[in-house]
Design an enzyme around this catalytic site. Structure first.
Site, PDB file in Angstrom:
ATOM      1  N   PHE A   1       0.833  -1.196   0.000  1.00 27.45           N
ATOM      2  CA  PHE A   1       0.000   0.000   0.000  1.00 27.45           C
ATOM      3  C   PHE A   1       0.873   1.253   0.000  1.00 27.45           C
ATOM      4  O   PHE A   1       1.848   1.343   0.753  1.00 27.45           O
ATOM      5  CB  PHE A   1      -0.885   0.056   1.250  1.00 27.45           C
ATOM      6  CG  PHE A   1      -1.858  -1.079   1.377  1.00 27.45           C
ATOM      7  CD1 PHE A   1      -3.151  -0.960   0.899  1.00 27.45           C
ATOM      8  CD2 PHE A   1      -1.479  -2.271   1.989  1.00 27.45           C
ATOM      9  CE1 PHE A   1      -4.061  -2.007   1.027  1.00 27.45           C
ATOM     10  CE2 PHE A   1      -2.376  -3.312   2.120  1.00 27.45           C
ATOM     11  CZ  PHE A   1      -3.666  -3.185   1.636  1.00 27.45           C
ATOM     12  N   ASP A   2       0.498   2.205  -0.841  1.00 21.85           N
ATOM     13  CA  ASP A   2       1.057   3.541  -0.692  1.00 21.85           C
ATOM     14  C   ASP A   2       0.447   4.140   0.570  1.00 21.85           C
ATOM     15  O   ASP A   2      -0.655   3.755   0.979  1.00 21.85           O
ATOM     16  CB  ASP A   2       0.699   4.388  -1.918  1.00 21.85           C
ATOM     17  CG  ASP A   2       1.131   5.827  -1.752  1.00 21.85           C
ATOM     18  OD1 ASP A   2       2.299   6.045  -1.414  1.00 21.85           O
ATOM     19  OD2 ASP A   2       0.290   6.727  -1.957  1.00 21.85           O
ATOM     20  N   LYS A   3       1.139   5.082   1.199  1.00 24.92           N
ATOM     21  CA  LYS A   3       0.609   5.663   2.429  1.00 24.92           C
ATOM     22  C   LYS A   3      -0.345   6.816   2.150  1.00 24.92           C
ATOM     23  O   LYS A   3      -1.541   6.742   2.422  1.00 24.92           O
ATOM     24  CB  LYS A   3       1.746   6.143   3.337  1.00 24.92           C
ATOM     25  CG  LYS A   3       1.242   6.774   4.645  1.00 24.92           C
ATOM     26  CD  LYS A   3       2.375   7.289   5.494  1.00 24.92           C
ATOM     27  CE  LYS A   3       2.918   8.610   4.968  1.00 24.92           C
ATOM     28  NZ  LYS A   3       1.957   9.750   5.160  1.00 24.92           N
TER      29      LYS A   3
END
Length: 709
Positions: A389-391
């Site tokens: 996941f990107d933050k």
């Protein structure tokens, strides 16, 4: 079964059908089944060029009527032949020939089309077998073959049409007309005539006719038809219409609206930002339709198998023609056996096993607010063991918020916030805006002093004056340099503690007095933690956050939302390398916003974009797009994929098993009629098994409404 012509009046999906008529599926020509026969791997289904509409003189169910007429003629002929001795001898034969006509009408047309394209498929095999039966005088058996085959095809076309209609229903969500105000005059026009910048008036409980942003009125809009969100979303006018007009992609979700969604109880006015052919709904319809043509790994395997299997069957049938040379039987029996084997070994059910499941799965996903671009990502999604996941904007809101206010001795929180808000109100930096918004809310109406003479120290902070005193606000590193006195021990300790917790810190000093430290953090999304728990329950063993923020911030967010790992301090190229490293050992998806994360998404087994309804880039770059800006739909997408993989496996095993049983059975003497009955029965079982996906319940919905979306 023919479908409604999307180009006809009253059917306005909001897409330019002259450019993409459902991904090349010209429904004005009729929808003929969903097979994929023969070594060519050509699609035998909707949009494949098999045109039955030219004979639909009895309406869209002409093929079914012909099949039933064939059956009626066959049954009457058999009854007369066996129970009416006084009837003329030619009458049963005439009825059997009539059954041939009705049962073979569409089959002959399709066989001719196939032969023109130099394809030798099941339709041709059935005609050869029926003609062989007639040559042997077995008119009743040949009529039974054509009746069962035509009935099976008609039912199959009907069943596959159900899945097609689920997709076409998306296109009908947008209303055909819009109520527009131009130059002070309100009129109703076709949605195709809407222009960017038009003002559209939407009454309570009406469907929205265009994408845009709200400029007047408040309402709650049911966005489930496009985004799959389970509850209506409150909408309010944009604060600055001119800014929204100049930068439509930056409009906040609470003001952005989409064509095909349903207005609540409040009347609203929206400004159009996309033409009807470019709306989120139009793009979903186009991409979902195109997804039908994207082959999954299993489908590619079955096509390779057919390229070997079909010639082998033809060789076997040819060899069996000469069985009479080896065994003591007449040529008639050898010929009959050869025809029966041709029928039994047709890979009809195998060819439809995967496309029917993919079509149903893609349609069900679209109804749930998830756009899956074809069979490959649909299958791969269910095989994942890890998700990265990107933050920012994915696990977090993408908006920093005040999380901590630490005051120095003798300073109240209100005093600190009043000074800070006064100065930061002069800045347009995102952190400054966050402080102003949250600080003002915490002050609850308390007076804010006037500040002026703002100056910026690039990368470090700002300073301004309040009541003749200088106020410094910025990083701890700003203090103790360039003539600015160093921080006291109390503030140094507070900064260190907040940074250890992953906070971004802003130190405030007025005159010669340290006033306090404000900690900010990009707060996790409310739905993220629950979504990750559900993914863990499904069986995703590794969930990793990859972020450009420092490792401590990444660790803090990861701990908050329940991730197994966090990798911080990554540049965009580092994210790509991280995904490649993960993919070397397991199947991994990358979830991001589809813009900065596009390279990493492209490197993953499956790229998944968030908030695709409002992002053209996300729609284009991802394999799977969550239309709502909400991770809650990801567990449903993975679950649907796993169910689809299971049904594909069931269908493949059933279809291969039936062939494995029928071929030796027909060699040993099973009749053509029995072989056709089992063959067509297996095809229908495969199709209806796949259609179960259309009714799959969203077990991960936030409320029952989402399951019905």
């Amino acid at each position: 079964m023919t479908s409604k012509d999307p180009a006809s009046p009253g059917h306005r999906p909001g897409a330019d059908h002259s450019k993409h008529n459902h991904a090349g599926h010209d429904h004005s020509r009729g929808d003929h089944a969903g097979h994929n026969h023969g070594p060519s791997g050509e699609k035998h289904g909707p949009g494949d060029g098999h045109d039955h509409s030219h004979a639909n003189f009895l309406g869209p169910n002409t093929e079914m009527i012909f099949a039933l007429a064939s059956g009626a003629a066959l049954i009457i002929g058999v009854l007369i032949d066996n129970f009416v001795g006084a009837a003329p001898g030619w009458l049963p034969t005439a009825l059997f020939l009539l059954a041939y006509f009705f049962g073979g009408f569409f089959t002959l047309r399709e066989a001719i089309d196939n032969l023109r394209q130099k394809k030798f498929e099941i339709d041709t095999l059935m005609l050869v077998a029926a003609a062989g039966a007639a040559a042997l005088g077995a008119f009743a058996e040949g009529a039974l073959l054509l009746f069962l085959f035509s009935l099976g095809h008609a039912l199959e076309h009907y069943a596959m049409g159900r899945a097609k209609k689920a997709i076409e229903a998306l296109a009908e969500l947008a209303p055909p007309t819009a109520r527009v105000r131009r130059d002070g005059v309100t009129s109703e026009i076709p949605v195709e005539e809407l222009e960017i910048g038009d003002t559209v008036i939407v009454r309570p409980n009406e469907r929205l006719s265009a994408d845009g942003f709200v400029i007047l009125g408040n309402s709650a809009i049911n966005q489930a038809p496009v985004t799959g969100e389970s509850i209506p979303v409150d909408k309010a006018p944009v604060a600055d219409p001119a800014l929204a007009r100049a930068r439509p992609n930056s409009v906040l979700a609470e003001s952005r609206v989409f064509a095909g969604t349903i207005n609540g109880s409040g009347a609203i006015e929206i400004e159009v930002t996309r033409r009807s052919t470019e709306s989120a709904l139009a793009k979903v319809v186009k991409m979902v339709s195109e997804a039908e043509t994207q082959k999954s790994p299993t489908q590619r395997f079955t096509e390779k198998f057919e390229r070997i299997f079909v010639p082998a069957v033809l060789i076997l049938a040819f060899v069996l023609l000469f069985a009479f040379v080896v065994i003591d039987e007449p040529f008639r029996d050898s010929f009959y056996r050869s025809m029966a084997v041709l029928v039994a070994a047709s890979p009809c059910a195998l060819a439809i096993a995967t496309p029917s499941a993919v079509l149903s799965g893609v349609a069900r996903a679209a109804r749930g607010g998830v756009l899956v671009k074809g069979g490959a990502p649909l299958e791969n999604l269910g095989s994942l063991t890890a998700i990265a996941f990107d933050k920012t904007g994915t696990l977090t809101e993408g908006k920093p918020r005040i999380t901590d206010v630490v005051t120095a001795s003798g300073v109240s929180e209100d005093e600190l916030l009043r000074v800070t808000v006064a100065v930061e109100a002069l800045s347009d930096h995102p952190l400054a805006q966050a402080i102003v918004t949250d600080g003002t809310a915490r002050l609850n109406g308390a007076g804010i002093p006037a500040a002026g003479d703002l100056k910026s120290l690039t990368g470090r902070g700002v300073y301004a004056t309040i009541g003749g005193e200088t106020v410094w606000i910025g990083k701890a590193e700003m203090f103790g340099t360039d003539g600015i006195p160093a921080l006291g021990q109390e503030m140094t300790t507070a900064v260190a503690q907040l940074r250890e917790a992953g906070r971004t810190t802003m130190v405030v000093r007025q005159g010669g007095r340290d006033m306090g430290v404000i900690g900010l953090m990009d707060t996790p999304r409310e739905a993220a933690k629950q979504a990750l728990l559900k993914l863990k329950d499904i069986g995703i063993t590794r969930m990793i956050m990859i972020s450009g923020d420092n490792q401590k911030v990444a660790d803090a967010i990861a701990k908050d939302v329940g991730l197994t790992e966090a990798w911080g301090d990554l540049m965009p190229e580092d994210k790509v390398e991280a995904i490649k490293k993960l993919r070397a050992n397991e199947k991994v998806a990358m979830v991001g916003d589809g813009v900065n994360d596009a390279p990493a998404m492209a490197s993953a087994t499956v790229g998944i974009a968030m908030g695709a309804a409002g992002s053209d880039v996300a729609l284009e770059t991802a394999d799977v797009a969550l239309m709502a800006d909400n991770l809650a739909h990801l567990p449903f997408a993975v679950d649907l994929s796993r169910k689809t993989r299971s049904i594909i496996l069931q269908n493949t095993i059933l279809s291969l098993g039936i062939v494995a049983v029928l071929v030796p059975a027909t060699i040993m003497g099973m009749s053509i009629g029995a072989a056709v009955a089992v063959h067509e029965g297996s095809t229908l079982i495969v199709v209806f098994n796949a259609l179960r996906l259309l009714a799959l319940r969203n077990r991960y919905a936030e409320s029952p409404v989402a399951a019905q979306a």
